[in-house]
Scaffold this active site. Structure first.
Site, PDB file in Angstrom:
ATOM      1  N   ASP A  64      60.144 -61.964 -54.217  1.00 17.73           N
ATOM      2  CA  ASP A  64      58.933 -61.858 -53.401  1.00 17.73           C
ATOM      3  C   ASP A  64      58.349 -63.212 -52.978  1.00 17.73           C
ATOM      4  OD1 ASP A  64      58.150 -62.633 -55.916  1.00 17.73           O
ATOM      5  OD2 ASP A  64      56.735 -61.009 -56.262  1.00 17.73           O
ATOM      6  N   HIS A  65      58.687 -64.279 -53.691  1.00 18.79           N
ATOM      7  CA  HIS A  65      58.070 -65.578 -53.392  1.00 18.79           C
ATOM      8  C   HIS A  65      58.832 -66.346 -52.305  1.00 18.79           C
ATOM      9  CE1 HIS A  65      55.694 -64.897 -56.975  1.00 18.79           C
ATOM     10  NE2 HIS A  65      55.112 -66.070 -56.885  1.00 18.79           N
ATOM     11  N   ASP A 119      54.982 -65.021 -64.364  1.00 16.94           N
ATOM     12  CA  ASP A 119      54.034 -65.230 -63.278  1.00 16.94           C
ATOM     13  C   ASP A 119      52.635 -65.020 -63.848  1.00 16.94           C
ATOM     14  OD1 ASP A 119      54.066 -65.259 -60.002  1.00 16.94           O
ATOM     15  OD2 ASP A 119      52.273 -64.382 -60.903  1.00 16.94           O
ATOM     16  N   ARG A 379      43.836 -67.859 -55.226  1.00 18.84           N
ATOM     17  CA  ARG A 379      43.774 -69.299 -55.508  1.00 18.84           C
ATOM     18  C   ARG A 379      43.496 -70.080 -54.234  1.00 18.84           C
ATOM     19  NH1 ARG A 379      48.662 -69.218 -59.847  1.00 18.84           N
ATOM     20  NH2 ARG A 379      47.260 -68.629 -61.522  1.00 18.84           N
ATOM     21  N   SER A 535      49.176 -71.636 -62.372  1.00 27.34           N
ATOM     22  CA  SER A 535      50.375 -70.810 -62.452  1.00 27.34           C
ATOM     23  C   SER A 535      51.131 -70.942 -63.768  1.00 27.34           C
ATOM     24  CB  SER A 535      51.282 -71.173 -61.277  1.00 27.34           C
ATOM     25  OG  SER A 535      52.513 -71.649 -61.713  1.00 27.34           O
ATOM     26  N   ARG A 537      54.350 -71.545 -63.767  1.00 29.53           N
ATOM     27  CA  ARG A 537      55.623 -72.209 -63.455  1.00 29.53           C
ATOM     28  C   ARG A 537      56.012 -73.229 -64.530  1.00 29.53           C
ATOM     29  NH1 ARG A 537      52.740 -74.733 -58.154  1.00 29.53           N
ATOM     30  NH2 ARG A 537      52.420 -72.510 -57.884  1.00 29.53           N
TER      31      ARG A 537
END
Ligand code: MIC
Ligand code: SF4
Length: 643
Positions: A64-65, A119, A379, A535, A537
């Site tokens: 999706d990203h 996520d 965000r 995030s 990440r």
């Protein structure tokens, strides 16, 4: 003494540690999710652990990203994730099927279960009564292998909702109000539990908007009870079997209570550049706008989209405004297509985007220079939109749509009566874009497809007792993971290639950081409070690791990033005395000594600043498990040692 809902679920899942505030507990994980920007790394790590099939009840890999394919990299990653998923027992949600959190809520979430996702917005699942937590990819890989997930036993905050939202006031305004009161660091170490009479009046997607953006509080997660509304939602998804009623006991004891009267909530916006910089629309005034983006995992449900369509009906987007809309899932988009709402949006001049993260992660639709952009996202960190001086305001879909027509920030209450936006009795169910894994007996026949951009996990080494290094960077408070490891269409395709992506590490703050850190060989980053917010990440830890960063010394950390540093084998240090922040400068020569004993015994770590001829006392509070991880040089080495 009664239990909170959080305690009930955590208790039934605790497999390690003591059930005591502030202590670390290991919980059994029922479900996992990954998305593609963190997924490639998570699956490389899962492969490195070497367990053939996932041991969870359900694991899902979403794309999706990184859906903008301006080179081979993203498409290669999609093929890698698809093939690895098929082999190892993971469901694969193909590109186009929607944003992970929206689809997971629709098709997989189960009240009372635990979910971790690579996520930070995984807490969306709290909207149907799950304990759903954002984590680093390596933690997700370990959980897929059947390992427990470790959290600090949280403080539990009760948000007592009373009353009902007025017309055109939205769930988004509720979470903006919570952010206004608690701030972006107010939720650290806490779970936010929503209770009270007001809960009944909120639909599942509205609840999910609130739990989703609880991530911006820094909270471990947020949760709503599972009630008749939840049952109706699951029934409409043809998943009524998944429902169980769940709520806190009447005499449950909370660490903190916040009261919110829904009838007093008014439309608001989070102003640049922080989600807690919240003002009412009247405080901001009639601001002229350049862009409106509707979608993201916060606000892309069918109900949100139907409100938008109602507002756009028969109108034209203002000539000075660009409006884009990304419905959250194939299910939502399909329903809009079938009920005519999509035609209304197209007719009004909206630019329809695919069901994916898109502009939220800077994958296209960057605003014009100094452009004012209203977004229904979660965000608004500086530069995240892809335009350095873009001014991003976070608003509800109602505010976004009415402003897109007017060309200025508009209070939707000026639209007059609001019709009732009812949830459908039945959603359109077609899971044809979700690929099930192969049978276990066939797994050897599945070839994992690796593109040339996919590079292995960076090298780690066990902790040294004495580490000589230099200060490679000094930054301020509230550094986000978007500062540390920027995203956007140009950098995201490098998520599977740590050597390449590390060249962009911290370049938002200092263009020379990557080359300087590499040249120094071993270094320390110095920062302020709430370092690493945002995030999940793990690249924000893996890129510094690759560049030789041995420790990060700050006033305080955000939860997920701190865990990612530990997983990468980087020491997360805090100043014993915050005033010492002033006694280190860029380039200073630093020596950390007696590290192994200090870590093992929990004693302070002394850093000698040779340049300033000064000693700095640092704290490194770690659980017993985290100590072992750091000593081993990271979670991957530790997990392999354990096996
Ligand atoms: C985000 O919203 O920042 C992301 C992109 O979804 C991240 C994950 C990532 O960086 O890939 C998140 O929130 O965890
Ligand atoms: Fe995607 Fe944005 Fe949600 Fe992150 S916050 S998962 S980028 S939609």
């Amino acid at each position: 003494m009664g239990l909170t809902l959080t305690e009930k679920i955590l208790k039934s899942h605790t497999v390690d540690g003591v059930f005591e505030k502030g202590k670390e507990i290991g919980i059994k994980i029922d479900q996992t999710l990954t998305q593609d920007a963190t997924g490639t790394m998570a699956y490389l790590e899962f492969e490195a652990i070497g367990i053939p099939r996932v041991k969870t009840e359900r694991s899902v890999a979403y794309i999706d990203h990184n859906t903008l394919q301006s080179g081979f990299e993203n498409a290669d990653d999609h093929r890698f994730i698809g093939s690895v998923a098929k082999k190892h027992g993971i469901y694969f949600s193909r590109p186009g099927n929607g944003i992970c959190h929206q689809v997971h809520l629709e098709r997989f979430g189960i009240p009372g279960k635990t979910l971790i996702g690579s996520d930070s917005h995984t807490p969306t699942g709290g909207g149907i009564g799950m304990i759903a937590i954002g984590a680093g990819g390596l933690d997700v890989a370990v959980a897929m292998g059947g390992g427990a997930y470790y959290i600090t036993y949280p403080n539990i905050v009760k948000v007592n909702l009373t009353g009902k939202l007025n017309s055109w006031c939205a769930a988004k305004d509720v979470i903006l109000e919570v952010l206004r009161r608690m701030s972006v660091k107010g939720g650290v170490g806490k779970v936010i539990e929503y209770c009270g009479e007001g809960v009944k009046s909120l639909s599942v997607p509205e609840r999910a908007t609130i739990t989703n953006m609880g991530a911006e509080l820094g909270a471990t997660t947020s949760i709503f009870p599972s009630d008749e509304v939840t049952k109706q939602f699951l029934k409409a998804q043809k998943r009524e079997d998944a429902w169980t009623p769940l709520s806190a006991d009447d005499d449950a004891v909370y660490d903190e209570v916040i009261d919110i009267d829904l009838s007093k909530i008014e439309p608001m916006a989070a102003c640049p550049h922080m989600p807690d910089n919240v003002k009412t629309l009247s405080e901001i005034g009639n601001m002229k706008i350049d862009q409106v983006c509707i979608g993201s995992c916060t606000n892309s449900s069918l109900q949100d989209m139907m409100k938008v369509a109602h507002i756009l009906k028969g109108k034209t987007v203002h000539p000075d405004v660009s409006l884009s809309i990304a419905p959250g899932s194939k299910q939502v988009l399909n329903m809009l297509a079938q009920n005519g709402a999509l035609a209304i949006m197209i007719d009004a001049g909206a630019r329809i985007l695919e069901s994916a993260c898109g502009p939220c992660i800077g994958m296209g639709q960057s605003p014009n220079s100094k452009g004012i952009s209203l977004r229904t996202f979660n965000r608004n960190f500086e530069g995240r939109s892809g335009t350095k001086d873009g001014q991003i305001y976070l608003v509800s879909p109602e505010v976004a749509a009415s402003s897109a027509i007017a060309g200025v920030l508009t209070d939707p209450r000026t639209l007059g009566d609001m019709p009732e936006f009812k949830m459908p009795d039945e959603f359109i169910i077609n899971d044809n874009m979700i690929e099930p894994p192969c049978d276990e007996k066939d797994m050897d026949k599945v070839e994992v497809l690796r593109g040339p951009n996919i590079k292995p996990f960076p090298k780690t080494e066990p902790l040294r007792d004495v580490q000589e290094c230099r200060c490679s960077l000094k930054v301020e408070d509230n550094i986000t993971t978007d500062h540390i490891m920027p995203a956007g269409a140009k950098i995201l395709p490098l998520r599977s290639n740590i050597p390449a992506i590390s060249q962009h590490c911290f370049t938002v703050c200092d263009e020379n950081f990557p080359s300087r850190a590499k040249e120094m060989g071993a270094s320390i980053i110095v920062g302020g409070a709430n370092y690493g917010q945002g995030s999940s990440r793990e690249h924000a830890a893996l890129a510094p690791l690759y560049l030789g960063v041995k420790a990060v010394l700050v006033k305080s950390f955000a939860r997920i990033h701190r865990a990612n540093l530990i997983n990468a084998g980087i020491l997360p240090l805090t100043f014993k005395n915050e005033a010492d922040y002033d006694s280190i400068d860029l380039g200073d020569e630093l020596i950390m000594s007696n590290l192994i004993d200090s870590i093992k015994s929990g004693k302070s770590i002394i850093i000698t600043n040779k340049t300033k001829n000064k000693e700095i006392e640092c704290v490194c509070e770690l659980s017993d498990r985290a100590k072992k991880i750091v000593l081993a040089g990271g979670l991957l080495s530790y997990t392999k040692e354990q096996m």
